[in-house]
Design a protein around this motif. Structure first.
Motif, PDB file in Angstrom:
ATOM      1  N   THR A 178       0.851  -1.186   0.000  1.00 60.85           N
ATOM      2  CA  THR A 178       0.000   0.000   0.000  1.00 60.85           C
ATOM      3  C   THR A 178       0.886   1.234   0.000  1.00 60.85           C
ATOM      4  N   ARG A 179       0.617   2.166  -0.894  1.00 61.81           N
ATOM      5  CA  ARG A 179       1.332   3.446  -0.887  1.00 61.81           C
ATOM      6  C   ARG A 179       0.339   4.507  -0.459  1.00 61.81           C
ATOM      7  N   VAL A 180       0.653   5.195   0.635  1.00 60.63           N
ATOM      8  CA  VAL A 180      -0.221   6.227   1.191  1.00 60.63           C
ATOM      9  C   VAL A 180       0.358   7.590   0.825  1.00 60.63           C
ATOM     10  N   ARG A 181      -0.499   8.442   0.264  1.00 59.56           N
ATOM     11  CA  ARG A 181      -0.108   9.814  -0.066  1.00 59.56           C
ATOM     12  C   ARG A 181      -1.151  10.749   0.535  1.00 59.56           C
ATOM     13  N   ALA A 182      -0.695  11.725   1.303  1.00 64.21           N
ATOM     14  CA  ALA A 182      -1.621  12.651   1.962  1.00 64.21           C
ATOM     15  C   ALA A 182      -0.938  13.998   2.178  1.00 64.21           C
ATOM     16  N   ARG A 183      -1.743  15.014   2.496  1.00 64.15           N
ATOM     17  CA  ARG A 183      -1.216  16.345   2.799  1.00 64.15           C
ATOM     18  C   ARG A 183      -1.870  16.835   4.088  1.00 64.15           C
ATOM     19  N   ALA A 184      -1.049  17.319   5.013  1.00 65.97           N
ATOM     20  CA  ALA A 184      -1.558  17.851   6.279  1.00 65.97           C
ATOM     21  C   ALA A 184      -2.224  19.200   6.023  1.00 65.97           C
ATOM     22  N   ARG A 185      -3.440  19.354   6.500  1.00 63.31           N
ATOM     23  CA  ARG A 185      -4.162  20.625   6.293  1.00 63.31           C
ATOM     24  C   ARG A 185      -3.469  21.791   6.982  1.00 63.31           C
ATOM     25  N   ALA A 186      -3.015  21.575   8.195  1.00 66.40           N
ATOM     26  CA  ALA A 186      -2.442  22.668   8.991  1.00 66.40           C
ATOM     27  C   ALA A 186      -1.135  23.194   8.413  1.00 66.40           C
ATOM     28  N   THR A 187      -0.288  22.306   7.911  1.00 67.40           N
ATOM     29  CA  THR A 187       1.054  22.721   7.474  1.00 67.40           C
ATOM     30  C   THR A 187       1.264  22.640   5.969  1.00 67.40           C
ATOM     31  N   GLY A 188       0.422  21.875   5.285  1.00 63.62           N
ATOM     32  CA  GLY A 188       0.631  21.662   3.855  1.00 63.62           C
ATOM     33  C   GLY A 188       1.696  20.625   3.558  1.00 63.62           C
ATOM     34  N   ARG A 189       2.278  20.061   4.604  1.00 65.81           N
ATOM     35  CA  ARG A 189       3.334  19.057   4.427  1.00 65.81           C
ATOM     36  C   ARG A 189       2.763  17.797   3.760  1.00 65.81           C
ATOM     37  N   GLU A 190       3.492  17.291   2.762  1.00 66.27           N
ATOM     38  CA  GLU A 190       3.058  16.101   2.059  1.00 66.27           C
ATOM     39  C   GLU A 190       3.693  14.856   2.658  1.00 66.27           C
ATOM     40  N   LEU A 191       2.910  13.822   2.782  1.00 68.75           N
ATOM     41  CA  LEU A 191       3.378  12.536   3.271  1.00 68.75           C
ATOM     42  C   LEU A 191       3.263  11.525   2.144  1.00 68.75           C
TER      43      LEU A 191
END
Length: 71
Positions: free
Chosen positions: A17-30
């Motif tokens: 599984t490859r998880v891709r997300a972005r934190a709303r508070a910081t905009g940091r991408e995971l």
């Protein structure tokens, strides 16, 4: 977004599984992989072994026809 690839033989399945997300508070991408080995017996999952280490790239097709489930 989650993308998954599956390999199943007998009672054992491997799921990448490859998880891709972005934190709303910081905009940091995971962006990180999770590799799981799943054991099934009598139609029930009896063990899940997750790993968040960096796995090797999996091919789109296995060398033996019929091993990869279509995602």
């Amino acid at each position: 977004m989650v993308e998954q690839e599956f390999l199943a033989t007998g009672e054992t399945a491997v799921v990448l599984t490859r998880v891709r997300a972005r934190a709303r508070a910081t905009g940091r991408e995971l962006d990180f992989p999770i590799l799981q080995t799943i054991t099934v017996k009598d139609g029930r999952i009896i063990e899940v072994r997750p790993s968040t280490g960096t796995p090797w790239p999996l091919p789109k097709r296995a060398p033996c026809p019929g091993l990869w489930a279509e995602a």
